[in-house]
Scaffold this active site. Structure first.
Site, PDB file in Angstrom:
ATOM      1  N   LYS A 122       0.816  -1.211   0.000  1.00  0.00           N
ATOM      2  CA  LYS A 122       0.000   0.000   0.000  1.00  0.00           C
ATOM      3  C   LYS A 122       0.853   1.264   0.000  1.00  0.00           C
ATOM      4  O   LYS A 122       0.311   2.383   0.043  1.00  0.00           O
ATOM      5  CB  LYS A 122      -0.954  -0.019   1.189  1.00  0.00           C
ATOM      6  CG  LYS A 122      -1.965  -1.159   1.148  1.00  0.00           C
ATOM      7  CD  LYS A 122      -2.860  -1.153   2.370  1.00  0.00           C
ATOM      8  CE  LYS A 122      -3.839  -2.321   2.361  1.00  0.00           C
ATOM      9  NZ  LYS A 122      -3.150  -3.629   2.503  1.00  0.00           N
ATOM     10  N   LYS A 157      -8.280   1.665   6.076  1.00  0.00           N
ATOM     11  CA  LYS A 157      -7.708   0.325   6.191  1.00  0.00           C
ATOM     12  C   LYS A 157      -6.288   0.413   6.740  1.00  0.00           C
ATOM     13  O   LYS A 157      -5.611   1.443   6.593  1.00  0.00           O
ATOM     14  CB  LYS A 157      -7.715  -0.399   4.843  1.00  0.00           C
ATOM     15  CG  LYS A 157      -7.087   0.347   3.693  1.00  0.00           C
ATOM     16  CD  LYS A 157      -7.357  -0.372   2.366  1.00  0.00           C
ATOM     17  CE  LYS A 157      -6.827   0.435   1.183  1.00  0.00           C
ATOM     18  NZ  LYS A 157      -7.114  -0.239  -0.116  1.00  0.00           N
ATOM     19  N   ARG A 207      -8.472  -8.407  -9.989  1.00  0.00           N
ATOM     20  CA  ARG A 207      -7.094  -8.835  -9.720  1.00  0.00           C
ATOM     21  C   ARG A 207      -6.436  -9.129 -11.068  1.00  0.00           C
ATOM     22  O   ARG A 207      -6.868 -10.025 -11.791  1.00  0.00           O
ATOM     23  CB  ARG A 207      -7.080 -10.067  -8.825  1.00  0.00           C
ATOM     24  CG  ARG A 207      -5.759 -10.848  -8.780  1.00  0.00           C
ATOM     25  CD  ARG A 207      -4.543 -10.022  -8.362  1.00  0.00           C
ATOM     26  NE  ARG A 207      -4.685  -9.357  -7.108  1.00  0.00           N
ATOM     27  CZ  ARG A 207      -4.444  -9.914  -5.921  1.00  0.00           C
ATOM     28  NH1 ARG A 207      -4.069 -11.172  -5.855  1.00  0.00           N
ATOM     29  NH2 ARG A 207      -4.568  -9.209  -4.809  1.00  0.00           N
ATOM     30  N   ARG A 221     -13.277 -10.007  -8.899  1.00  0.00           N
ATOM     31  CA  ARG A 221     -13.750 -10.485  -7.607  1.00  0.00           C
ATOM     32  C   ARG A 221     -14.930  -9.619  -7.184  1.00  0.00           C
ATOM     33  O   ARG A 221     -14.755  -8.430  -6.904  1.00  0.00           O
ATOM     34  CB  ARG A 221     -12.616 -10.436  -6.589  1.00  0.00           C
ATOM     35  CG  ARG A 221     -11.398 -11.254  -6.999  1.00  0.00           C
ATOM     36  CD  ARG A 221     -10.196 -10.980  -6.133  1.00  0.00           C
ATOM     37  NE  ARG A 221      -9.787  -9.585  -6.204  1.00  0.00           N
ATOM     38  CZ  ARG A 221      -8.806  -9.056  -5.476  1.00  0.00           C
ATOM     39  NH1 ARG A 221      -8.141  -9.800  -4.627  1.00  0.00           N
ATOM     40  NH2 ARG A 221      -8.500  -7.785  -5.599  1.00  0.00           N
ATOM     41  N   ARG A 229     -15.917  -5.588   0.648  1.00  0.00           N
ATOM     42  CA  ARG A 229     -14.667  -6.327   0.488  1.00  0.00           C
ATOM     43  C   ARG A 229     -14.891  -7.467  -0.497  1.00  0.00           C
ATOM     44  O   ARG A 229     -15.770  -8.306  -0.292  1.00  0.00           O
ATOM     45  CB  ARG A 229     -14.167  -6.849   1.832  1.00  0.00           C
ATOM     46  CG  ARG A 229     -13.891  -5.746   2.828  1.00  0.00           C
ATOM     47  CD  ARG A 229     -13.476  -6.293   4.176  1.00  0.00           C
ATOM     48  NE  ARG A 229     -14.515  -7.124   4.758  1.00  0.00           N
ATOM     49  CZ  ARG A 229     -14.362  -7.836   5.880  1.00  0.00           C
ATOM     50  NH1 ARG A 229     -13.199  -7.813   6.515  1.00  0.00           N
ATOM     51  NH2 ARG A 229     -15.353  -8.563   6.348  1.00  0.00           N
ATOM     52  N   ASP A 269      -4.497  -4.657  -8.039  1.00  0.00           N
ATOM     53  CA  ASP A 269      -5.909  -4.548  -7.686  1.00  0.00           C
ATOM     54  C   ASP A 269      -6.455  -3.265  -8.293  1.00  0.00           C
ATOM     55  O   ASP A 269      -5.930  -2.170  -8.024  1.00  0.00           O
ATOM     56  CB  ASP A 269      -6.090  -4.536  -6.174  1.00  0.00           C
ATOM     57  CG  ASP A 269      -5.759  -5.879  -5.541  1.00  0.00           C
ATOM     58  OD1 ASP A 269      -5.633  -6.872  -6.293  1.00  0.00           O
ATOM     59  OD2 ASP A 269      -5.623  -5.934  -4.306  1.00  0.00           O
ATOM     60  N   GLU A 277      -3.881  -1.215  -5.124  1.00  0.00           N
ATOM     61  CA  GLU A 277      -2.752  -1.884  -4.466  1.00  0.00           C
ATOM     62  C   GLU A 277      -1.925  -2.624  -5.505  1.00  0.00           C
ATOM     63  O   GLU A 277      -2.429  -2.994  -6.574  1.00  0.00           O
ATOM     64  CB  GLU A 277      -3.231  -2.904  -3.412  1.00  0.00           C
ATOM     65  CG  GLU A 277      -3.914  -2.294  -2.215  1.00  0.00           C
ATOM     66  CD  GLU A 277      -4.258  -3.337  -1.154  1.00  0.00           C
ATOM     67  OE1 GLU A 277      -3.622  -4.414  -1.150  1.00  0.00           O
ATOM     68  OE2 GLU A 277      -5.154  -3.078  -0.343  1.00  0.00           O
ATOM     69  N   ASN A 279       0.244  -6.036  -5.190  1.00  0.00           N
ATOM     70  CA  ASN A 279       0.565  -7.147  -4.301  1.00  0.00           C
ATOM     71  C   ASN A 279       1.838  -7.844  -4.767  1.00  0.00           C
ATOM     72  O   ASN A 279       1.896  -8.328  -5.900  1.00  0.00           O
ATOM     73  CB  ASN A 279      -0.590  -8.140  -4.257  1.00  0.00           C
ATOM     74  CG  ASN A 279      -1.817  -7.552  -3.578  1.00  0.00           C
ATOM     75  OD1 ASN A 279      -1.974  -7.692  -2.374  1.00  0.00           O
ATOM     76  ND2 ASN A 279      -2.667  -6.885  -4.345  1.00  0.00           N
TER      77      ASN A 279
END
Length: 309
Positions: A122, A157, A207, A221, A229, A269, A277, A279
């Site tokens: 992040k 978050k 994703r 997703r 979420r 993301d 984000e 990852n």
């Protein structure tokens, strides 16, 4: 014969239906590679040698019978050809220490431990602020209040969380903000991430998987009704998807930087065309991509790894 050690969370506890690390191990087995299993707490440094207590590993795509481990033996990491750095966050000092130790091993470590250490998921994304939603990183209640007033609906978050844990949405003039910040102040020493809420998250949080900086596959997703979420561990449903022109632009912008840092397997993301984000620790999604008719990303991964040996 390629000797592969995987440093991961204990293999007994994984969900093989969605675990990307397990997919990578299955593909390695199909290619005839020899597998070993270890966990990050077993790393040892002595007199210039990095070692770990590793055990031979066999994997099978059988729920409830997905692995067999052999005898655990302390072994220099240099005896491995490849080390998969795949444990889940939290990205804390223990995680950072493991990257420092693995960086000293004479083996191909993927993702590159220095790259992982320098790319908190992040924080690293802030290199691409023009691709992101409006974002604030702070512990200041005054700054958060001003941001909340400006945008009305926000998401709060933890900076080093994962899997959708402790992600909250606050509406305009939400009376829970003070209590939420009380909880965050008591729980986290780091600043928090506050972002403008993207209403189209109800249509999905995409994703996008990159292998060595190149697009490899994607899955949308979709969160459950009444939930923001979309993480599959939080009940998000995986749906097949294609990339929009905007999402292709994001891949083209971010990919070269990932390749430069040795981040061979990454997950972007994207919500409503906004990058939220990057990852780099243990991205998921490759089993869902293949299950929904997409490519075998695990095979693409091993093609890339083998080309670097």
């Amino acid at each position: 014969m390629v000797k592969v050690a995987v440093q991961m969370d204990p293999i007994a506890g994984i969900n093989i239906a969605g675990d990307s690390t397990f997919a990578l191990l299955l593909e390695a087995t199909r290619r005839g590679h020899t597998l070993f299993h270890t966990t990050p707490d077993r790393l040892t440094y002595r007199n210039g040698v990095i070692s770990a207590a590793i055990e031979p590993l066999e994997v099978r795509d059988e729920k409830g019978n997905h692995y067999t481990l052999g005898e655990r033996v302390p072994t220099p990491i240099d005896e491995m050809d490849v080390v998969l750095l795949r444990q889940d966050p939290p990205f804390d000092l223990a995680y950072i220490t493991s990257t420092h130790l693995l960086e000293r091993a004479d083996a191909l470590v993927v993702n590159d431990p220095a790259g992982v250490r320098n790319a908190p998921e992040k924080v690293f994304v802030l290199e691409f602020t023009d691709l992101m939603p409006d974002t604030l990183i702070t512990r200041s209640r005054d700054e958060i209040a001003a941001f909340h007033k400006e945008f009305g609906e926000i998401v709060v978050k933890p900076l080093y969380g994962h899997g959708g844990g402790a992600v909250f949405k606050l509406g305009p003039s939400d009376p829970n903000r003070g209590s939420l910040l009380d909880m965050f102040e008591a729980t986290y020493r780091e600043p928090y991430v506050i972002q403008r809420f993207l209403p189209r998250v109800t249509e999905g949080d995409k994703r996008i998987i990159l292998i060595d900086g190149e697009f490899a596959g994607a899955v949308n997703r979709v969160p459950q009704k009444g939930e923001i979420r979309s993480n599959m561990v939080r009940g998000g449903a995986a749906a097949a998807t294609d990339l929009s022109p905007r999402e292709r632009e994001i891949c083209e912008r971010v990919g070269p930087r990932l390749r430069e840092m040795g981040l061979l397997f990454t997950g972007l993301d994207v919500i409503d065309g906004m990058l939220t984000e990057i990852n780099v620790t243990s991205p998921t999604g490759i089993r869902a991509v293949e299950r929904l008719g997409g490519p075998n990303v695990a095979a693409m991964y091993w093609d890339a790894v083998e080309s670097k040996l």
